[in-house]
Scaffold this active site. Structure first.
Site: not given
Ligand code: PA5
Length: 463
Positions: A291, A320, A434
């Site tokens: 990410e 394996h 989203k």
């Molecule tokens: O790294 C990130 O920003 C995302 O993976 C968030 O942690 C995830 O979308 C969850 O978001 P939030 O903590 O606002 O619910």
């Protein structure tokens, strides 16, 4: 912690594959500019996770909560997703005995069980609510934004379940939110209903937040030494400011993986700890690397389509499974092993009379020895096949080394953002999905996104 990186270099492989040794000098020469950019961006408020090595007040607050209110419960239920769940899973897996929730109260030293729900799969939720006693649970809802659809949907379900079992007033005492200090729906709800709420520092991004109350509260509740976790992180931070690339392990690691990707075509970055206890750490790393570095645009807004593909594996199990591919498939991977020198507990392989000759060699050794031999052998075999690999060696796996390892990877990710020329702290790619989900669920203001029709055309009949 040690980083062994010789097998990233072609003179330690087959002479053909891997980075030429002079690349190290080139990377070292470029590093001051990379470090300077990190410094500038820190000055602009990015890289907030650098502040997580000193958290005396935060730790005191968490301890107060865990040793006070927290004592009243024998089950902690965490609701969260992505960066708000994966780190906590990794801590539980690494630092508490296996099958924690199956142990008796004595086996858990009277610390609570910990269930982490990170998905909206109704079967997981329904099963958890059947299993958990609402009178004995503390529900920790974790969301930095405070409005993530999955987590808030989970909250609404769990809240109704608590209300029904306990009544709304008592239900509020079974809740603790971990969220932004000032904004977002969870913060608003906590203020309106007097629900306990811990703060996620606004300058720390979700996937960099395991060493904030996001991970520290559940960790403290189940008896993990959070002071040691933070101390380990501080040790990693101490070396991150070194100007010499070859003496700055996190920066060097990021430079080697970036160079392997961009000059050797090694686009797949495998993390392969030789420990079941680091299985969930691999999943945490996969999110962090993917990410943070997978981006369409560079820092100047130009198309770049950058990003290595992280892959989790566990030794020896995946010898394996995936190792055949790592060994003989395309030269598009770097494997990072994580080895723990002292496994803490070992199991001897007993002698047994009249064993067939093919088995006799095992007796007298231990499972720990076998695991270590397999890690060495796999690394050496990959090298012989011209496959780049590196090893992170931990003296042991405890809260301090885990804190160090986590911060090492966060630092490496921050440096990698600069090598790749991308912003490691945003995630614009998740936004479209989203918005379409909101449209499909009828959220006001999102109708313009259009309907999310199932894939067009006649589905193929696979029966
Ligand atoms: O790294 C990130 O920003 C995302 O993976 C968030 O942690 C995830 O979308 C969850 O978001 P939030 O903590 O606002 O619910």
């Amino acid at each position: 912690m040690k980083l062994h990186y010789g097998r990233m270099l072609n003179d330690k492989l087959d002479g053909q594959h891997g980075l030429p040794r002079h690349r190290l000098q080139e990377l070292a020469q470029r590093f001051p500019a990379v470090a300077a950019e990190v410094d500038t961006r820190r000055g602009q408020g990015e890289y907030g996770f650098y502040g997580l090595g000193r958290q005396t007040e935060v730790i005191r607050g968490i301890r107060r909560f865990a040793d006070g209110v927290g004592q009243a419960y024998d089950h902690v239920l965490v609701l969260g997703i992505g960066g708000s769940a994966l780190g906590t899973k990794a801590l539980l897996n690494a630092l508490r005995p296996p099958a924690w929730n199956e142990l008796s109260d004595e086996g858990r030293e009277f610390f609570p069980r910990l269930t982490i729900l990170e998905n909206v799969d109704p079967t997981s939720m329904a099963a958890a609510l059947r299993r958990i006693d609402p009178r004995r649970v503390l529900v920790n809802v974790i969301s930095k934004s405070g409005g993530t659809a999955e987590t808030l949907a989970q909250y609404l379900v769990v809240r109704a379940w608590l209300d029904q079992a306990l009544g709304p007033d008592a239900a509020a005492r079974h809740l603790a939110f971990t969220t932004d200090p000032a904004k977002g729906p969870l913060r608003e709800l906590s203020q309106k209903e007097g629900i306990a709420a811990l703060e996620i520092p606004p300058e720390v991004g979700g996937r960099f937040s395991v060493l904030t109350p996001v991970g520290l509260l559940p960790a403290a509740l189940v008896g993990i030494d959070i002071e040691a976790l933070v101390a380990g992180a501080a040790t990693a931070l101490e070396t991150a400011g070194r100007p010499d690339l070859l003496r700055n392990p996190a920066a060097l690691y990021s430079a080697l993986l970036w160079a392997a990707d961009t000059s050797q075509g090694a686009r797949v970055h495998v993390l392969m700890p030789y420990s079941d206890r680091l299985r969930d750490f691999s999943a945490w790393f996969v999110q962090l690397w993917a990410e943070s570095l997978g981006k369409r645009l560079d820092r100047r807004g130009q198309p770049i389509y950058a990003g290595p593909t992280p892959l989790g594996a566990v030794g020896a199990t995946d010898q394996h499974s995936q190792v055949q591919l790592f060994m003989e498939g395309p030269f598009d991977k770097v494997v990072t092993f994580v080895r723990i020198s002292d496994p803490g507990e070992d199991v001897r392989i007993p002698h047994r009379p009249d064993l067939p000759e093919e088995l006799a060699y095992l007796q007298g050794h231990s499972l720990g020895e076998l695991l270590a031999a397999e890690a060495d052998a796999t690394s050496a075999a990959l090298a012989r096949m011209g496959r780049m690999n590196a090893t992170l060696e931990l003296p042991r796996l405890d809260a301090e080394t885990m804190g160090h390892l986590i911060m090492f990877m966060q630092l490496a990710t921050g440096f990698a953002g600069v090598w790749y020329g991308v912003d490691p702290f945003d995630q614009p790619g998740v936004e479209l999905g989203k918005r379409l989900t909101f449209a499909a669920m009828g959220r006001p203001g999102y109708q313009r996104e259009g309907p999310v029709a199932p894939e067009a055309g006649q589905p193929a009949d696979v029966a």
